[in-house]
Design an enzyme around this catalytic site. Structure first.
Site, PDB file in Angstrom:
ATOM      1  CG  ASN A 201      -1.805  -1.279   1.196  1.00 44.65           C
ATOM      2  OD1 ASN A 201      -1.672  -2.082   2.112  1.00 44.65           O
ATOM      3  ND2 ASN A 201      -2.598  -1.507   0.165  1.00 44.65           N
TER       4      ASN A 201
ATOM      5  CB  VAL B 164       0.757   6.387   2.668  1.00 48.77           C
ATOM      6  CG1 VAL B 164      -0.259   5.473   3.331  1.00 48.77           C
ATOM      7  CG2 VAL B 164       2.102   6.309   3.381  1.00 48.77           C
ATOM      8  CB  CYS B 165      -2.118   3.999  -1.724  1.00 47.24           C
ATOM      9  SG  CYS B 165      -3.684   3.740  -2.564  1.00 47.24           S
ATOM     10  CB  ILE B 166      -4.650   3.932   3.649  1.00 47.90           C
ATOM     11  CG1 ILE B 166      -4.268   5.288   4.233  1.00 47.90           C
ATOM     12  CG2 ILE B 166      -3.571   2.893   3.875  1.00 47.90           C
ATOM     13  CD1 ILE B 166      -4.012   5.277   5.735  1.00 47.90           C
TER      14      ILE B 166
END
Length: 165
Positions: A81, A88-90
């Protein structure tokens, strides 16, 4: 006159200084800019990232809290992620509203109720349990699923390097 965003960020910084939270530290990159924070996340216990010190920059938009900040690791990190550039990819860092790709519910995306603390705690949670269903780093996700030993070795190298910084 101070903006709503700067007043809110000032309050959140003050709260974190008064009441530090286990697992991370946060402060301003430059005392004159409330919109850019330096964060150090301590690799969570009982995870592959345990013992690591992962630095990141959290950048807030002028219209915070209506829009989410971006978070980018400056320490090398191998995770499904996290994009190769460290971003950051959330879900909670995705713009509010419906997902144009249909992967997330609006309720999973950014909401103005999130704070610096809740964002960083979500990132710590992400380190504990990667989401390989919609990865930012496809190679890391594939390794996580299919070659777990290789994945563990790469994360171990990142942890060791983070300790040397």
């Amino acid at each position: 006159m101070a903006s709503q965003a700067s007043l809110l960020l000032q309050k959140q910084l003050k709260d974190l200084c008064k009441h530090p939270v286990d697992g991370f530290s946060a402060g301003l990159v430059d005392e004159s800019n409330l919109f850019e924070w330096s964060v150090t996340i301590i690799g969570p216990q009982d995870t592959l990232y345990e013992g690591g010190f992962f630095n990141a920059i959290m950048s807030f938009p002028e219209n915070y809290p209506n829009s989410p900040p971006t978070v980018r690791f400056t320490t090398e990190i191998w995770h499904p992620n996290v994009y190769s550039d460290g971003k950051v990819c959330i879900s909670i860092l995705h713009p509010p509203g419906d997902d144009p790709n249909g992967y997330e519910y609006a309720s999973e995306r950014w909401s103005p109720v999130h704070t610096v603390e809740s964002i960083i705690l979500s990132i710590i949670s992400m380190l504990s349990s990667p989401n390989d269903e919609s990865p930012a780093n496809v190679e890391a996700a594939k390794e996580w699923r299919e070659k777990r030993d290789e994945f563990k070795k790469r994360v171990s190298r990142c942890v060791r390097r983070s300790q040397d910084l």
